[in-house]
Design an enzyme around this catalytic site. Structure first.
Site, short mmCIF file in Angstrom:
data_model
loop_
_atom_site.label_atom_id
_atom_site.label_comp_id
_atom_site.label_asym_id
_atom_site.label_seq_id
_atom_site.Cartn_x
_atom_site.Cartn_y
_atom_site.Cartn_z
N LYS A 113 0.54 17.06 -4.92
CA LYS A 113 0.02 17.44 -3.60
C LYS A 113 -0.11 18.95 -3.49
O LYS A 113 -1.04 19.44 -2.86
CB LYS A 113 0.92 16.90 -2.48
CG LYS A 113 0.73 15.42 -2.27
CD LYS A 113 1.32 14.92 -0.97
CE LYS A 113 1.05 13.43 -0.82
NZ LYS A 113 1.85 12.78 0.19
N LYS A 195 -4.45 6.45 -9.16
CA LYS A 195 -3.98 5.38 -8.27
C LYS A 195 -4.96 5.18 -7.10
O LYS A 195 -5.57 6.14 -6.63
CB LYS A 195 -2.58 5.80 -7.82
CG LYS A 195 -2.14 5.38 -6.48
CD LYS A 195 -0.83 6.00 -6.07
CE LYS A 195 -1.08 6.88 -4.86
NZ LYS A 195 0.02 7.07 -3.97
N LYS A 198 -4.83 5.41 -0.12
CA LYS A 198 -5.38 5.12 1.21
C LYS A 198 -6.05 6.33 1.84
O LYS A 198 -6.83 6.19 2.76
CB LYS A 198 -4.32 4.50 2.14
CG LYS A 198 -3.09 5.35 2.42
CD LYS A 198 -2.22 4.64 3.44
CE LYS A 198 -0.74 4.78 3.22
NZ LYS A 198 -0.20 6.15 3.21
P1 TYM Z 1 2.70 5.33 1.16
O1 TYM Z 1 2.49 5.32 2.63
O2 TYM Z 1 1.89 6.26 0.35
O3 TYM Z 1 2.49 3.90 0.57
C1 TYM Z 1 3.06 2.76 1.20
C2 TYM Z 1 3.51 1.76 0.16
O4 TYM Z 1 2.41 1.32 -0.64
C3 TYM Z 1 2.70 1.53 -2.02
N1 TYM Z 1 1.45 1.91 -2.69
C4 TYM Z 1 0.92 1.27 -3.74
N2 TYM Z 1 1.33 0.21 -4.43
C5 TYM Z 1 0.54 -0.22 -5.44
N3 TYM Z 1 -0.61 0.38 -5.80
C6 TYM Z 1 -1.06 1.46 -5.14
N4 TYM Z 1 -2.21 2.05 -5.49
C7 TYM Z 1 -0.28 1.96 -4.05
N5 TYM Z 1 -0.43 2.99 -3.19
C8 TYM Z 1 0.64 2.95 -2.37
C9 TYM Z 1 3.70 2.68 -2.03
O5 TYM Z 1 4.45 2.69 -3.23
C10 TYM Z 1 4.55 2.35 -0.81
O6 TYM Z 1 5.50 1.36 -1.11
N6 TYM Z 1 6.91 7.91 1.15
C11 TYM Z 1 6.33 6.62 1.33
C12 TYM Z 1 6.57 6.04 2.71
C13 TYM Z 1 7.98 5.95 3.12
C14 TYM Z 1 8.92 4.96 2.72
C15 TYM Z 1 10.14 5.29 3.42
C16 TYM Z 1 8.86 3.87 1.87
C17 TYM Z 1 8.61 6.80 3.99
N7 TYM Z 1 9.92 6.40 4.18
C18 TYM Z 1 11.28 4.52 3.25
C19 TYM Z 1 10.03 3.11 1.71
C20 TYM Z 1 11.21 3.44 2.39
C21 TYM Z 1 4.83 6.72 1.13
O7 TYM Z 1 4.25 7.76 1.29
O8 TYM Z 1 4.25 5.55 0.85
#
Ligand code: TYM
Length: 338
Positions: A113, A195, A198
């Site tokens: 990032k 990857k 979103k």
């Molecule tokens: P975030 O919001 O980017 O993504 C949410 C969840 O989706 C999964 N994910 C994916 N899995 C498979 N393939 C992909 N291309 C893909 N893109 C995203 C991520 O691994 C995630 O599980 N920091 C975290 C959010 C967060 C969180 C937490 C998660 C904040 N506090 C506490 C678990 C527990 C994040 O940015 O995920």
């Protein structure tokens, strides 16, 4: 026996994708009855990048309605907005004091990032994994189902929680990541070495959960495949590997079984099967979404109830942490001033 606790969240930026569903939400729903579950919409995480305040609340409600449309049950799981429970920030501050700058510097997501966000390297981007650690240990979570990209943040959470426990006694359980065998890393359709994200602004790279079926079919038909014609998972075939991985995850089989099934078949057949499977997965989610999203009052009331419930656990943990650190206990009695 007391149920163990499961927690996971998604940051409301961009549009929810098939990657978020296969890597995360689906695995929350599958464990919902077995665990005491907390599913925050982690809106405080989203403001590390600029969000438009005139559309942010609507995007957040879209995400929450999608949690429910994908099968999260607010009767048994606690669904809430992170920003409604102030203890997340309070605990994040304390945990920052037990996290080394060097540890945060090593986070690959931060390194990526900071390369991309040269114009706005705010401190939130750097310290964000500590807020994530606080989200998790605030509810004393045992299990955290996430995609592959969050593995390193989970490791950091375990290190910080373990360090805190080492100094102050067993305050936090050490959480385990649950990362699925297939669907943990869904890749971009046009650049399958990246990857699926979103916040990707190129619509052709992403299957959004709310994409209509014709768009889904078109994007999969046009997605990048590789030279040759073998349908196998292999490093030099990232496009075909991604399609097999998606199909295995959606149809709950293995890529090895699919490789056997597709011997002698062409890419065209694989693509049309992936499109059919993804469309069949998304259609009922989209139908439930339009019902749920149309009742904004009900969504907001559910979030209010969720925050009330989450807040009780969160307050208890923060009090315990304050006690462990030796802060003056907050008296419930208000007496005459000395
Ligand atoms: P975030 O919001 O980017 O993504 C949410 C969840 O989706 C999964 N994910 C994916 N899995 C498979 N393939 C992909 N291309 C893909 N893109 C995203 C991520 O691994 C995630 O599980 N920091 C975290 C959010 C967060 C969180 C937490 C998660 C904040 N506090 C506490 C678990 C527990 C994040 O940015 O995920």
């Amino acid at each position: 026996m007391k149920k163990q606790t499961l927690l996971s969240g998604i940051a409301p930026s961009g549009r929810l994708t098939l990657g978020n569903y296969l890597g995360a939400i689906r695995n929350w729903v599958a464990r919902q009855d077995q665990y005491k579950c907390f599913f925050p919409l982690v809106d405080l995480h989203a403001v590390t990048v600029r969000q438009d305040p005139t559309t942010f609340a609507d995007r957040c409600r879209d995400f929450v309605a999608l949690y429910l449309a994908c099968g999260v049950n607010p009767q048994t799981s606690v669904v809430f907005a992170q920003s409604h429970v102030a203890e997340h920030c309070e605990l994040a501050w304390i945990l920052q004091c037990y996290t080394q700058v060097g540890e945060l510097n090593r986070m690959t997501q931060y390194k990526d990032k900071s390369r991309r966000n040269k114009g706005d390297m705010n401190a939130g981007l750097f310290s964000y994994p500590v807020l994530m650690a606080a989200d998790i240990v605030l509810y004393k979570a045992d299990l955290v189902p996430v995609g592959e990209d969050q593995r390193q943040h989970l490791e950091l959470t375990r290190d910080v929680a373990g360090r805190f426990n080492g100094l102050f006694g067993d305050v936090f359980p050490i959480p385990e990541a649950y990362i699925p065998d297939s669907g943990a890393r869904v890749m971009s359709l046009q650049d399958p070495t990246k990857k699926m994200s979103k916040s990707d602004t190129v619509a052709a790279n992403v299957i959004a959960l709310l994409d209509d079926p014709t768009d889904v079919a078109r994007k999969i038909k046009r997605c990048v495949t590789d030279s040759g014609n073998e349908i196998v998972v292999r490093e030099d075939k990232p496009g075909v590997s991604n399609l097999l991985n998606i199909l295995a995850a959606v149809t709950e089989t293995t890529t090895a079984a699919l490789e056997n099934e597709y011997v002698g078949q062409g890419y065209g057949r694989l693509k049309s099967d992936v499109a059919d499977a993804v469309i069949a997965l998304l259609e009922p989610i989209q139908a439930r979404f339009s019902d749920l999203r149309s009742d904004e009052l009900a969504l907001d009331a559910m979030l209010a109830a969720g925050a009330l419930e989450a807040g009780k656990t969160a307050r208890r943990t923060v009090q315990e942490v304050h006690g462990a650190l030796g802060f003056i206990p907050k008296s419930s009695r208000v007496g005459p001033r000395a």
